[in-house]
Write a protein that holds these residues in place. Structure first.
Motif, PDB file in Angstrom:
ATOM      1  N   LEU A 284     182.705   2.047 -14.023  1.00 18.78           N
ATOM      2  CA  LEU A 284     181.305   2.185 -13.584  1.00 18.78           C
ATOM      3  C   LEU A 284     180.380   3.020 -14.291  1.00 18.78           C
ATOM      4  O   LEU A 284     180.824   3.959 -14.814  1.00 18.78           O
ATOM      5  N   VAL A 285     179.388   2.477 -15.029  1.00 20.43           N
ATOM      6  CA  VAL A 285     178.551   3.068 -16.036  1.00 20.43           C
ATOM      7  C   VAL A 285     177.240   3.700 -15.222  1.00 20.43           C
ATOM      8  O   VAL A 285     176.354   2.876 -15.161  1.00 20.43           O
ATOM      9  N   LEU A 286     177.296   4.980 -15.014  1.00 23.54           N
ATOM     10  CA  LEU A 286     176.214   5.376 -14.028  1.00 23.54           C
ATOM     11  C   LEU A 286     174.955   5.645 -15.015  1.00 23.54           C
ATOM     12  O   LEU A 286     175.054   6.207 -16.261  1.00 23.54           O
ATOM     13  N   LEU A 287     173.676   5.396 -14.542  1.00 24.38           N
ATOM     14  CA  LEU A 287     172.382   5.564 -15.338  1.00 24.38           C
ATOM     15  C   LEU A 287     172.171   7.131 -15.119  1.00 24.38           C
ATOM     16  O   LEU A 287     172.524   7.750 -14.252  1.00 24.38           O
ATOM     17  N   PRO A 288     171.412   7.558 -15.863  1.00 25.46           N
ATOM     18  CA  PRO A 288     170.866   9.187 -15.929  1.00 25.46           C
ATOM     19  C   PRO A 288     170.054   9.160 -14.845  1.00 25.46           C
ATOM     20  O   PRO A 288     169.423   8.237 -14.245  1.00 25.46           O
ATOM     21  N   THR A 289     170.066  10.447 -14.162  1.00 22.79           N
ATOM     22  CA  THR A 289     169.203  10.871 -13.002  1.00 22.79           C
ATOM     23  C   THR A 289     167.810  10.244 -13.196  1.00 22.79           C
ATOM     24  O   THR A 289     167.277  10.656 -14.265  1.00 22.79           O
ATOM     25  N   TYR A 290     166.894   9.991 -12.456  1.00 16.69           N
ATOM     26  CA  TYR A 290     165.783   9.320 -12.385  1.00 16.69           C
ATOM     27  C   TYR A 290     165.456   8.510 -13.612  1.00 16.69           C
ATOM     28  O   TYR A 290     164.604   8.491 -14.159  1.00 16.69           O
ATOM     29  N   GLY A 291     166.582   7.569 -13.861  1.00 15.49           N
ATOM     30  CA  GLY A 291     166.618   6.729 -14.939  1.00 15.49           C
ATOM     31  C   GLY A 291     166.659   5.437 -14.672  1.00 15.49           C
ATOM     32  O   GLY A 291     167.284   4.466 -15.424  1.00 15.49           O
ATOM     33  N   SER A 292     166.367   5.074 -13.355  1.00 17.26           N
ATOM     34  CA  SER A 292     166.560   3.594 -12.731  1.00 17.26           C
ATOM     35  C   SER A 292     165.871   2.585 -13.358  1.00 17.26           C
ATOM     36  O   SER A 292     166.044   1.341 -13.453  1.00 17.26           O
ATOM     37  N   TRP A 293     164.794   2.972 -14.385  1.00 14.60           N
ATOM     38  CA  TRP A 293     164.056   1.974 -15.270  1.00 14.60           C
ATOM     39  C   TRP A 293     164.988   1.188 -16.295  1.00 14.60           C
ATOM     40  O   TRP A 293     164.595   0.348 -16.935  1.00 14.60           O
ATOM     41  N   LEU A 294     166.258   2.015 -16.511  1.00 15.37           N
ATOM     42  CA  LEU A 294     167.149   1.466 -17.468  1.00 15.37           C
ATOM     43  C   LEU A 294     167.954   0.367 -16.767  1.00 15.37           C
ATOM     44  O   LEU A 294     168.711  -0.142 -17.769  1.00 15.37           O
ATOM     45  N   ASN A 295     167.982   0.259 -15.639  1.00 15.73           N
ATOM     46  CA  ASN A 295     168.486  -0.919 -15.011  1.00 15.73           C
ATOM     47  C   ASN A 295     167.812  -2.425 -15.161  1.00 15.73           C
ATOM     48  O   ASN A 295     166.849  -2.516 -14.675  1.00 15.73           O
ATOM     49  N   TRP A 296     168.723  -3.180 -15.915  1.00 17.29           N
ATOM     50  CA  TRP A 296     167.952  -4.586 -16.271  1.00 17.29           C
ATOM     51  C   TRP A 296     167.734  -5.238 -14.772  1.00 17.29           C
ATOM     52  O   TRP A 296     166.741  -6.147 -14.867  1.00 17.29           O
ATOM     53  N   THR A 297     168.320  -4.883 -13.809  1.00 16.11           N
ATOM     54  CA  THR A 297     168.218  -5.650 -12.663  1.00 16.11           C
ATOM     55  C   THR A 297     166.624  -5.350 -12.120  1.00 16.11           C
ATOM     56  O   THR A 297     166.039  -6.312 -11.428  1.00 16.11           O
ATOM     57  N   GLU A 298     165.880  -4.323 -12.482  1.00 19.88           N
ATOM     58  CA  GLU A 298     164.617  -3.806 -12.030  1.00 19.88           C
ATOM     59  C   GLU A 298     163.515  -4.931 -12.065  1.00 19.88           C
ATOM     60  O   GLU A 298     162.783  -5.229 -11.597  1.00 19.88           O
ATOM     61  N   SER A 299     163.737  -5.530 -13.515  1.00 22.35           N
ATOM     62  CA  SER A 299     162.685  -6.498 -13.885  1.00 22.35           C
ATOM     63  C   SER A 299     162.881  -7.769 -13.152  1.00 22.35           C
ATOM     64  O   SER A 299     161.835  -8.314 -12.730  1.00 22.35           O
ATOM     65  N   GLU A 300     164.180  -8.128 -12.607  1.00 23.86           N
ATOM     66  CA  GLU A 300     164.444  -9.331 -12.020  1.00 23.86           C
ATOM     67  C   GLU A 300     163.858  -9.244 -10.461  1.00 23.86           C
ATOM     68  O   GLU A 300     163.532 -10.067  -9.990  1.00 23.86           O
ATOM     69  N   PHE A 301     164.096  -7.780 -10.009  1.00 30.26           N
ATOM     70  CA  PHE A 301     163.441  -7.670  -8.556  1.00 30.26           C
ATOM     71  C   PHE A 301     162.065  -7.608  -8.455  1.00 30.26           C
ATOM     72  O   PHE A 301     161.500  -8.146  -7.642  1.00 30.26           O
ATOM     73  N   ALA A 302     161.402  -7.414  -9.713  1.00 31.26           N
ATOM     74  CA  ALA A 302     159.833  -7.240  -9.643  1.00 31.26           C
ATOM     75  C   ALA A 302     159.208  -9.073  -9.583  1.00 31.26           C
ATOM     76  O   ALA A 302     158.535  -9.089  -9.026  1.00 31.26           O
ATOM     77  N   ALA A 303     160.242  -9.639 -10.309  1.00 35.18           N
ATOM     78  CA  ALA A 303     159.845 -11.004 -10.463  1.00 35.18           C
ATOM     79  C   ALA A 303     160.143 -11.728  -8.904  1.00 35.18           C
ATOM     80  O   ALA A 303     159.397 -12.681  -8.327  1.00 35.18           O
ATOM     81  N   LEU A 304     161.477 -11.430  -8.467  1.00 41.96           N
ATOM     82  CA  LEU A 304     161.686 -11.832  -7.068  1.00 41.96           C
ATOM     83  C   LEU A 304     160.343 -11.521  -6.031  1.00 41.96           C
ATOM     84  O   LEU A 304     159.928 -12.305  -5.154  1.00 41.96           O
ATOM     85  N   ARG A 305     160.150 -10.238  -6.097  1.00 42.63           N
ATOM     86  CA  ARG A 305     158.895  -9.581  -5.108  1.00 42.63           C
ATOM     87  C   ARG A 305     157.615 -10.428  -5.184  1.00 42.63           C
ATOM     88  O   ARG A 305     156.965 -10.862  -4.379  1.00 42.63           O
ATOM     89  N   TYR A 306     157.372 -10.975  -6.655  1.00 39.12           N
ATOM     90  CA  TYR A 306     156.240 -11.393  -6.954  1.00 39.12           C
ATOM     91  C   TYR A 306     156.181 -12.742  -6.543  1.00 39.12           C
ATOM     92  O   TYR A 306     155.093 -13.381  -6.047  1.00 39.12           O
ATOM     93  N   PHE A 307     157.080 -13.632  -7.036  1.00 33.36           N
ATOM     94  CA  PHE A 307     157.090 -15.074  -6.540  1.00 33.36           C
ATOM     95  C   PHE A 307     157.581 -15.571  -5.147  1.00 33.36           C
ATOM     96  O   PHE A 307     157.246 -16.653  -4.803  1.00 33.36           O
ATOM     97  N   ALA A 308     158.672 -14.821  -4.713  1.00 34.52           N
ATOM     98  CA  ALA A 308     159.151 -15.187  -3.452  1.00 34.52           C
ATOM     99  C   ALA A 308     158.578 -14.363  -2.177  1.00 34.52           C
ATOM    100  O   ALA A 308     158.530 -15.065  -0.991  1.00 34.52           O
ATOM    101  N   LEU A 309     158.151 -13.219  -2.303  1.00 35.53           N
ATOM    102  CA  LEU A 309     157.720 -12.506  -1.324  1.00 35.53           C
ATOM    103  C   LEU A 309     156.319 -12.153  -1.285  1.00 35.53           C
ATOM    104  O   LEU A 309     155.674 -12.178   0.055  1.00 35.53           O
TER     105      LEU A 309
END
Length: 358
Positions: A284-309
């Motif tokens: 488990l590689v934990l991100l820094p506190t309040y550093g969720s923007w370092l998670n590459w999944t966030e950009s994929e979630f943004a695309a999912l929200r934009y195109f699917a929801l």
């Protein structure tokens, strides 16, 4: 009155200009010169070109004196500016201040009208219109922007953790696979604003009111950086139990490889049972506190929200989940290895956490 004798080369050049010139003034002057070179008189040229005799004579005289340079129009720069460059810079500086800086408490931001009135009151300019002020600000690269917020991290090991994550993104370990995990949601049944191509002044309209009688759902998803594919499941809750089931499913996908799971500090991720199982199965590689923007999944979630929801109003969770599944199927069919995470970002040169990182 005629132009001087024209050589064969000059004649070919005039002919080429008459075929390719895009400026109507240059084209008209070229035709006048060619007609004069062919022996046509000033009255004949005037009649055919519908121009004055003085214009024809001026073109002929200019060509005789300056040759082909006379064909190019010399546009004037228009009326000289009444507001100097120094004053324009001063205006841009004032626009970037707050009215409170000038002891104005009636409003918190400038409109063009209020800014123009303030400039006149402060004797910066005797008068200035809204459009002139708009152009001055645009030329000074001052634009109307929304206020943003930022949240600093209190993690003392922020830099070390960030570089650990970036190292996994840049050069994945040869003996393993990097997977980014995160939760997406809550997935409500609600009308969601979106954008679509529509006839002018005829936007698509959705209902404004909704309820949560059917509850909410949560998505747990993982992004495999080696293939760019998303693995997900939608559940009513997102406790450590659901998260551990996802980890076990990921472990089963790649039984012979070590898994580096990049994830944030959500409490179920650090549950004792999760840590105990992960110790023998994944890292488990934990991100820094309040550093969720370092998670590459966030950009994929943004695309999912934009195109699917966005722009949808699903009647049931089954309908919404089906739409998400269709997007995921399309995404995975188009996916490729994930490389180059923020290659030109300032975070690459951070040696300590800045005061305003966001």
């Amino acid at each position: 009155m005629f132009i001087r004798p024209v050589s064969m080369e000059e004649g070919r050049r005039l002919q080429q200009i008459s075929r390719t010139a895009k400026d109507p003034v240059k084209l008209r002057r070229t035709i006048v010169v060619m007609m004069s070179a062919q022996g046509q008189s000033v009255p004949d040229i005037t009649s055919l070109m519908q121009v004055s005799a003085d214009y024809v004579r001026d073109v002929i005289h200019a060509f005789n004196e300056r040759e082909f340079e006379a064909l190019d129009p010399k546009w004037s720069g228009g009326r000289p500016r009444t507001i100097s460059s120094e004053v324009r810079e001063h205006i841009c500086l004032i626009a970037r201040t707050s009215p409170a800086d000038w002891r104005i408490t009636a409003f918190s931001t400038w409109s063009l009208t209020k800014l123009a009135e303030h400039l006149v009151k402060q004797s910066i300019v005797p008068a200035v219109g809204r459009e002139t002020l708009r152009r001055i600000l645009r030329e000074g690269k001052v634009s109307w922007q929304s206020t943003t917020t930022w949240k600093s991290s209190n993690d003392p090991d922020f830099i070390a953790k960030m570089h650990r994550v970036l190292a996994l993104y840049d050069t994945p370990s040869a003996d393993g696979r990097v997977v980014c995990v995160d939760e997406f949601g809550p997935l409500n049944l609600m009308p969601r604003k979106g954008k679509a191509w529509r006839p002018r002044r005829s936007p698509r309209r959705l209902r404004a009111t909704y309820n949560r009688y059917d509850g909410v759902m949560h998505m747990l998803a993982a992004l495999d950086l080696a293939t760019g594919k998303l693995y997900y499941r939608i559940r009513p809750r997102k406790r450590w139990r659901e998260f551990l089931v996802l980890l076990k499913a990921l472990r089963a996908c790649w039984p012979g490889e070590k898994l580096y799971v990049v994830l944030d500090n959500f409490s179920p991720h650090k549950h004792a049972n999760v840590r105990a199982w992960a110790a023998a199965n994944v890292e488990l590689v934990l991100l820094p506190t309040y550093g969720s923007w370092l998670n590459w999944t966030e950009s994929e979630f943004a695309a999912l929200r934009y195109f699917a929801l966005n722009g949808t109003d699903h009647c049931s969770h089954h309908e919404q989940n089906t739409a998400i599944a269709a997007y995921m199927h399309w995404h995975n069919a188009q996916s490729g290895p994930k490389t180059s995470f923020a290659p030109d970002s300032p975070i690459r040169t951070w040696t300590e956490y800045p005061a305003k990182a966001a």
